[in-house]
Design a protein around this motif. Structure first.
Motif, PDB file in Angstrom:
ATOM      1  N   ARG A   1      67.110  44.351  74.301  1.00  0.00           N
ATOM      2  CA  ARG A   1      68.058  44.552  75.371  1.00  0.00           C
ATOM      3  C   ARG A   1      69.289  43.750  75.085  1.00  0.00           C
ATOM      4  NH1 ARG A   1      65.219  46.237  80.139  1.00  0.00           N
ATOM      5  NH2 ARG A   1      62.948  46.159  79.431  1.00  0.00           N
TER       6      ARG A   1
ATOM      7  N   MET B   1      58.042  48.882  68.199  1.00  0.00           N
ATOM      8  CA  MET B   1      57.093  47.834  68.404  1.00  0.00           C
ATOM      9  C   MET B   1      57.198  47.448  69.935  1.00  0.00           C
ATOM     10  SD  MET B   1      55.580  47.321  65.603  1.00  0.00           S
ATOM     11  CE  MET B   1      55.074  46.294  64.555  1.00  0.00           C
ATOM     12  N   LEU B   2      57.566  48.165  70.760  1.00  0.00           N
ATOM     13  CA  LEU B   2      57.489  47.805  72.193  1.00  0.00           C
ATOM     14  C   LEU B   2      56.437  48.758  72.870  1.00  0.00           C
ATOM     15  CD1 LEU B   2      61.282  47.538  72.975  1.00  0.00           C
ATOM     16  CD2 LEU B   2      59.585  45.712  72.385  1.00  0.00           C
ATOM     17  N   ASP B   3      56.043  48.382  74.268  1.00  0.00           N
ATOM     18  CA  ASP B   3      55.160  49.148  74.863  1.00  0.00           C
ATOM     19  C   ASP B   3      55.619  50.540  75.493  1.00  0.00           C
ATOM     20  OD1 ASP B   3      55.884  48.766  77.919  1.00  0.00           O
ATOM     21  OD2 ASP B   3      55.892  46.705  76.895  1.00  0.00           O
ATOM     22  N   ALA B   4      55.164  51.246  75.783  1.00  0.00           N
ATOM     23  CA  ALA B   4      55.675  52.706  76.296  1.00  0.00           C
ATOM     24  C   ALA B   4      56.789  52.682  77.596  1.00  0.00           C
ATOM     25  CB  ALA B   4      54.570  53.758  76.520  1.00  0.00           C
ATOM     26  N   ASN B   5      56.282  51.592  78.325  1.00  0.00           N
ATOM     27  CA  ASN B   5      57.317  51.379  79.557  1.00  0.00           C
ATOM     28  C   ASN B   5      58.433  50.720  79.251  1.00  0.00           C
ATOM     29  OD1 ASN B   5      56.838  51.467  82.653  1.00  0.00           O
ATOM     30  ND2 ASN B   5      57.629  49.652  82.502  1.00  0.00           N
ATOM     31  N   THR B   6      58.419  49.748  78.466  1.00  0.00           N
ATOM     32  CA  THR B   6      59.722  49.178  78.036  1.00  0.00           C
ATOM     33  C   THR B   6      60.554  50.143  77.113  1.00  0.00           C
ATOM     34  OG1 THR B   6      58.521  47.095  77.821  1.00  0.00           O
ATOM     35  CG2 THR B   6      60.767  47.126  76.925  1.00  0.00           C
ATOM     36  N   GLN B   7      59.830  50.905  76.306  1.00  0.00           N
ATOM     37  CA  GLN B   7      60.626  51.914  75.606  1.00  0.00           C
ATOM     38  C   GLN B   7      61.359  52.712  76.362  1.00  0.00           C
ATOM     39  OE1 GLN B   7      58.838  53.989  71.941  1.00  0.00           O
ATOM     40  NE2 GLN B   7      58.074  55.549  73.539  1.00  0.00           N
ATOM     41  N   ALA B   8      60.689  53.315  77.377  1.00  0.00           N
ATOM     42  CA  ALA B   8      61.436  54.308  78.499  1.00  0.00           C
ATOM     43  C   ALA B   8      62.451  53.655  79.088  1.00  0.00           C
ATOM     44  CB  ALA B   8      60.300  54.886  79.406  1.00  0.00           C
ATOM     45  N   GLN B   9      62.250  52.480  79.451  1.00  0.00           N
ATOM     46  CA  GLN B   9      63.348  51.722  80.144  1.00  0.00           C
ATOM     47  C   GLN B   9      64.549  51.487  79.242  1.00  0.00           C
ATOM     48  OE1 GLN B   9      61.754  47.975  81.017  1.00  0.00           O
ATOM     49  NE2 GLN B   9      61.790  48.317  83.430  1.00  0.00           N
TER      50      GLN B   9
ATOM     51  N   TRP C   1      65.330  53.622  76.742  1.00  0.00           N
ATOM     52  CA  TRP C   1      65.943  54.975  76.380  1.00  0.00           C
ATOM     53  C   TRP C   1      66.887  55.224  77.289  1.00  0.00           C
ATOM     54  CZ3 TRP C   1      67.949  55.971  72.060  1.00  0.00           C
ATOM     55  CH2 TRP C   1      67.222  55.473  70.697  1.00  0.00           C
ATOM     56  N   GLN C   2      66.321  55.148  78.784  1.00  0.00           N
ATOM     57  CA  GLN C   2      67.134  55.783  80.158  1.00  0.00           C
ATOM     58  C   GLN C   2      68.683  55.266  79.864  1.00  0.00           C
ATOM     59  OE1 GLN C   2      65.188  54.104  83.656  1.00  0.00           O
ATOM     60  NE2 GLN C   2      64.405  56.272  84.005  1.00  0.00           N
TER      61      GLN C   2
ATOM     62  N   HIS D   1      59.774  57.864  63.692  1.00  0.00           N
ATOM     63  CA  HIS D   1      58.504  58.949  63.133  1.00  0.00           C
ATOM     64  C   HIS D   1      57.652  59.409  64.391  1.00  0.00           C
ATOM     65  CE1 HIS D   1      56.946  54.487  63.338  1.00  0.00           C
ATOM     66  NE2 HIS D   1      56.081  55.010  64.048  1.00  0.00           N
TER      67      HIS D   1
ATOM     68  N   ALA E   1      57.165  63.022  69.270  1.00  0.00           N
ATOM     69  CA  ALA E   1      57.230  63.179  70.810  1.00  0.00           C
ATOM     70  C   ALA E   1      58.244  62.376  71.362  1.00  0.00           C
ATOM     71  CB  ALA E   1      55.887  62.335  71.538  1.00  0.00           C
ATOM     72  N   LEU E   2      58.762  61.173  70.686  1.00  0.00           N
ATOM     73  CA  LEU E   2      59.805  60.417  71.412  1.00  0.00           C
ATOM     74  C   LEU E   2      61.133  61.357  70.870  1.00  0.00           C
ATOM     75  CD1 LEU E   2      60.922  58.016  72.635  1.00  0.00           C
ATOM     76  CD2 LEU E   2      61.205  56.966  70.369  1.00  0.00           C
TER      77      LEU E   2
ATOM     78  N   SER F   1      54.079  44.775  75.546  1.00  0.00           N
ATOM     79  CA  SER F   1      54.690  43.730  74.675  1.00  0.00           C
ATOM     80  C   SER F   1      54.663  42.544  75.105  1.00  0.00           C
ATOM     81  CB  SER F   1      56.065  44.248  74.073  1.00  0.00           C
ATOM     82  OG  SER F   1      56.110  45.594  73.813  1.00  0.00           O
TER      83      SER F   1
ATOM     84  N   HIS G   1      50.113  50.112  70.459  1.00  0.00           N
ATOM     85  CA  HIS G   1      50.861  50.905  71.595  1.00  0.00           C
ATOM     86  C   HIS G   1      50.636  52.244  71.773  1.00  0.00           C
ATOM     87  CE1 HIS G   1      53.180  47.335  72.456  1.00  0.00           C
ATOM     88  NE2 HIS G   1      53.718  47.159  71.236  1.00  0.00           N
TER      89      HIS G   1
ATOM     90  N   SER H   1      54.936  56.842  81.331  1.00  0.00           N
ATOM     91  CA  SER H   1      56.248  56.597  80.636  1.00  0.00           C
ATOM     92  C   SER H   1      56.288  56.886  79.265  1.00  0.00           C
ATOM     93  CB  SER H   1      56.260  54.888  80.764  1.00  0.00           C
ATOM     94  OG  SER H   1      55.449  54.222  80.262  1.00  0.00           O
TER      95      SER H   1
ATOM     96  N   PRO I   1      56.542  59.280  76.097  1.00  0.00           N
ATOM     97  CA  PRO I   1      57.333  60.196  75.846  1.00  0.00           C
ATOM     98  C   PRO I   1      56.879  61.580  76.090  1.00  0.00           C
ATOM     99  CG  PRO I   1      57.196  58.908  73.856  1.00  0.00           C
ATOM    100  CD  PRO I   1      56.450  58.141  74.930  1.00  0.00           C
TER     101      PRO I   1
ATOM    102  N   PRO J   1      59.875  55.111  83.321  1.00  0.00           N
ATOM    103  CA  PRO J   1      59.281  53.935  83.382  1.00  0.00           C
ATOM    104  C   PRO J   1      59.382  53.221  84.783  1.00  0.00           C
ATOM    105  CG  PRO J   1      61.598  53.785  82.724  1.00  0.00           C
ATOM    106  CD  PRO J   1      61.310  55.220  83.004  1.00  0.00           C
TER     107      PRO J   1
END
Lengths: 218, 307
Positions: free
Chosen positions: A133, A155-163, A165-166, A184, A187-188, B45, B206, B250, B252, B258
């Protein structure tokens, strides 16, 4: 080839004359307000291409133009690259507040969830997601016109990833930045680049097929 | 095969000058891995997933203190027993490719693991050749040093290392990022096959969706504790813990929405439920004390509201 936007034209690069070409004749463009995805397996030169576009490396052949001009040789670069591992992109002996002021004054600390309590800490006192961040906040300022995100949430979990990118997508849309997303995770990329932040046409490029590199994959 | 109860890991740190402080990074962690089963470990994480793997192998740094019980095949895992078992009965597929020996060609590195597992030199060489072939690594790759191969290839070499060992318990720490989707699927399939041969497999990842394709059970970690242990078939409708549900939403390919807020840092853990400050189900009861892991609908969950 268009003259506005971030344009890489006929790029060639290798790390030494004895090595094979890492980047072979790649052309691509990212317009303002456009989100472009770039997908390829490991070893296809994704990160090298990102470094060429952001001015970290110079191509042996070809050119990188921003709104028709070459990248500035000194001063703040309008193309900013965010790396996968934030701990390698910050000075470990600087406190976070100094890291954030390295380029321009950051404007998005609140929205990125950069807590005021972090400012007096050193990089090793933050987790990877927290430090990422900070690395993103450092480049979200008016001088940045194009962002290249090289696997920034791999390398981040899905929730942090979505946060993350939002916030980045909201900023990109509001300020009409051009965004190149390297990754790679199909879906993302699909989520970010197709019907995502920008109402303009969004594309996903596949680097494994250089000749069709400008053809949308989805 | 592997049974972890109430595991706690804390580090002694120097604060200022000679003042020491204790940083508790894992609290009340429970996990069970049976022979013939794949258990996926997912979660935030920095929630202690890799530390758990290192605790099982006994390779935590010297300033770490471990509490609670770690048992392998019914016997406690003491430091001496860890040293004896790792590489033989317990194998790790590490997260970082930096775990390869930079001064040794990759072929001999993998062969050495096979020999340590009890194979003769010739049998080990055959096993290495077969495994490299299986992971699309050219025979010439065996003669290369780690710095001469790409990140994806190095990862396949690491997987090959665990595959040629005769270990009963395989712990894979993020085995798939950076891999081409087909090779990632192939890698996970191979981990499944290892379980079907009767080994126990723990996959830290993950990539929840990929893990669900091969896992029997999924353990969800948050802030150093197990918040839920669910059957793979419980995803997505029958999930019990609000954090697991949030994690699923959360992704994709799902809603990509999130929950706000952050995992509490180890030096500022709340007295009550660790997820309470972000939880949509929060009531004052949640802040009173840490919820115990309890059985709900055939799974385990650490939440007083789950039903």
């Amino acid at each position: 080839m268009q003259t506005n936007g971030l344009v890489g034209q006929g790029l060639w690069f290798r790390y030494s004359p004895r090595h094979p070409w890492t980047v072979r004749d790649i052309s691509l463009s990212v317009g303002q307000g456009e989100v472009v995805g770039l997908m390829a397996p490991s070893g296809y030169g994704k990160t090298t291409l990102a470094k060429l576009l952001a001015g970290y490396l110079s191509p042996h052949r070809g050119s990188v133009l921003v709104e028709g001009n070459p990248l500035p040789r000194r001063g703040y670069c309008p193309v900013q690259l965010i790396f996968q591992n934030p701990e390698l992109t910050v000075n470990p002996r600087w406190r976070i507040e100094r890291i954030l002021r390295e380029g321009q004054a950051p404007t998005q600390l609140d929205r990125l969830g950069v807590h005021p309590g972090w400012l007096r800490r050193y990089p090793h006192e933050l987790s990877g997601g927290e430090l990422q961040r900070v690395a993103i906040a450092r480049v979200l300022n008016p001088a940045t016109r194009y962002l290249i995100a090289d696997e920034i949430t791999a390398m981040l979990d899905a929730n942090t990833q979505a946060q993350i990118w939002q916030t980045v997508l909201a900023y990109v849309q509001q300020h009409q930045l051009g965004l190149l997303v390297i990754g790679h995770d199909a879906a993302l990329l699909k989520r970010l680049c197709v019907g995502g932040a920008s109402p303009k046409e969004n594309r996903i490029l596949d680097l494994t097929q250089p000749t069709t590199a400008l053809v949308p994959q989805f | 095969m592997l049974s972890i109860r109430q595991l706690g890991v804390s580090f002694t740190q120097y604060d200022q000058g000679l003042n020491q402080r204790q940083l508790t990074v894992i609290t009340d962690l429970d996990l069970e891995v049976q022979a013939g089963e794949v258990v996926a470990v997912v979660g935030a994480s920095g929630s202690g997933k890799s530390l758990l793997a290192h605790a099982v192998l006994g390779i935590l740094p010297d300033n770490a203190q471990v509490t609670g019980s770690l048992r392998f095949k019914g016997q406690p895992l003491t430091p001496a027993r860890c040293a004896q078992l790792r590489g033989q009965d317990i194998a790790l597929i590490p997260q970082s490719v930096g775990y390869l020996d930079p001064l040794m060609k990759v072929g001999p590195q993998v062969r050495r693991v096979a020999q340590l597992g009890g194979l003769s030199k010739a049998a080990a060489q055959t096993a290495v050749g077969r495994t490299f072939n299986r992971y699309d690594l050219l025979p010439s790759t065996q003669g290369r040093y780690p710095f001469q191969i790409s990140g994806g290839m190095a990862r396949r070499v690491l997987v090959a290392t665990a595959v040629v060992s005769q270990a009963d318990l395989v712990i894979a720490d993020e085995p798939t990022p950076g891999l081409h989707p087909e090779i990632a699927t192939e890698t996970l399939t191979h981990l499944r096959e290892l379980a079907d041969e009767g080994r126990g497999v723990m996959v830290i990842t993950h990539d929840i969706e990929a893990a669900l394709q091969i896992a029997d059970r999924v353990a969800v970690f948050y802030a150093g504790t197990t918040v839920e242990i669910a059957a793979a078939a419980d995803f997505p409708e029958r999930l019990r813990h609000p954090y697991t549900q949030a994690l699923w939403r959360s992704l994709p390919q799902n809603d990509f929405i999130p929950v706000p807020g952050h995992q509490p840092s180890p030096d500022q853990l709340p007295t009550g439920c660790l997820f309470s400050d972000r939880c949509p189900w929060f009531t004052p009861d949640c802040a009173a004390e840490r919820p115990a892991l309890r059985s709900v609908r055939g799974g385990l969950v650490r939440c007083i509201h789950a039903d």
